[in-house]
Design an enzyme around this catalytic site. Structure first.
Site, mmCIF file in Angstrom:
data_model
loop_
_atom_site.group_PDB
_atom_site.id
_atom_site.type_symbol
_atom_site.label_atom_id
_atom_site.label_comp_id
_atom_site.label_asym_id
_atom_site.label_seq_id
_atom_site.Cartn_x
_atom_site.Cartn_y
_atom_site.Cartn_z
ATOM 1 N N ASP A 196 -40.828 4.229 -7.588
ATOM 2 C CA ASP A 196 -39.376 4.344 -7.479
ATOM 3 C C ASP A 196 -39.001 5.820 -7.621
ATOM 4 O O ASP A 196 -39.124 6.395 -8.711
ATOM 5 C CB ASP A 196 -38.680 3.545 -8.587
ATOM 6 N N LYS A 247 -32.680 1.234 -3.711
ATOM 7 C CA LYS A 247 -32.359 0.792 -5.065
ATOM 8 C C LYS A 247 -31.036 1.410 -5.478
ATOM 9 O O LYS A 247 -30.726 2.545 -5.114
ATOM 10 C CB LYS A 247 -33.489 1.214 -6.006
ATOM 11 N N LYS A 277 -33.195 -3.330 -4.330
ATOM 12 C CA LYS A 277 -33.378 -3.493 -5.770
ATOM 13 C C LYS A 277 -32.076 -3.114 -6.458
ATOM 14 O O LYS A 277 -31.591 -2.001 -6.314
ATOM 15 C CB LYS A 277 -34.530 -2.630 -6.280
#
Length: 290
Positions: free
Chosen positions: A137, A200, A235
């Site tokens: 990430d 995300k 996400k």
């Protein structure tokens, strides 16, 4: 040099901010009662990335979290395991050596502000993968994006994606810091075009995300898929604490995207407190397992 003006024009924001707010309200009114079910809570548990990104994290606390996941069958045999465990890079090896279940090892790089050298981010990515990380990430360089340095942002994501090789790359947009729904939509398109496997919402360390941000991301993902046949995951993270939080986001995603996006392969929730709150709802008694 990529023509970002042309790229963004090919994916226009499909509604004004006022229209988005009205549409979100309509979606919640339409769907919330339908999804507010025990079965949905159980389903969402399998989408979780159990997250510990605290300054107080240490090898013992990370091992304890992993052991809780390892022992879930003993305590909650009817539940699927969470999809992943997300930790700082320095604890990837700890998770790798302790984990006995089929759960993804997720880590963060350039976290939480992305304000370091690209070479450091690439090295951090490579080291994390060498120690056993399955997914990376990364934080979007928001300052560069807001300055209009889209080429630099694109090149950074592309380089880190190349470094990931077979590992999945999630790009954290830090939606609360982007300043507008239009910027969120543009950042989502740019990240996917640069190779992001997931987009995300937030680090959880800056301004929180909200339903309108996720709406814009979903619209960008759907349009990008229809044009390219490339499906990126989403996400949601940062402030997703209660069952209601999770269900509200689920309403938006389930309304705007097709059923394949509703699998753990394409929909994740990054959270720490949410796991116990879902367990409490499922078990009908207060649970503080994690």
């Amino acid at each position: 040099m990529k023509d970002f003006k042309e790229l963004f024009e090919s994916y226009p924001l499909p509604a004004t901010e006022e229209q988005i707010k009205a549409d979100v309200k309509n979606i919640i009114d339409k769907r919330f009662e339908q999804v507010d079910r025990l079965s949905t809570c159980k389903e969402l548990f399998a989408h979780l990335e159990l997250t510990t990104l605290k300054v107080t994290d240490n090898e013992d606390t990370v091992k304890a979290l992993v052991e809780k996941v390892n022992d879930m069958d003993e305590h909650f045999p009817e539940l699927s395991k969470p999809m992943g465990i997300c930790v700082y890079p320095s604890f990837v090896e700890t998770v790798k050596n302790s984990l006995t279940e089929d759960v993804k090892i997720v880590t963060v790089i350039g976290f939480p502000s992305s304000q370091t050298y690209l070479e450091v981010k690439v090295a951090e990515t490579a080291l994390a993968l060498s120690y056993g990380a399955d997914e990376i990430d990364m934080v979007l360089p928001v300052g560069k994006f807001l300055q209009g340095n889209y080429d630099e942002v694109f090149d950074e994501i592309s380089e880190i994606k190349d470094c990931c090789r077979g590992a999945k790359l999630k790009v954290i947009l830090e939606t609360g810091a982007l300043g507008s729904i239009e910027n969120i939509h543009k950042a989502a398109i740019l990240a996917m075009e640069a190779g992001a496997d997931f987009i995300k919402t937030s680090t959880g360390k800056d301004q929180p995300t909200n339903l309108y941000h996720v709406y814009a991301m979903c619209k960008a993902m759907d349009a990008y898929y229809k044009q390219t046949q490339k499906r990126a995951g989403i996400k949601v993270a940062g402030g997703v604490t209660t069952k209601q939080d999770a269900l509200l986001y689920y309403c938006i995603v389930s309304e705007l995207l097709d059923e394949e996006w509703l699998t753990p392969d394409y929909l994740r929730i990054g959270a720490s407190k949410l796991a116990n709150n879902l367990l409490t709802e499922i078990e009908k008694e207060e649970i503080q397992y994690f």
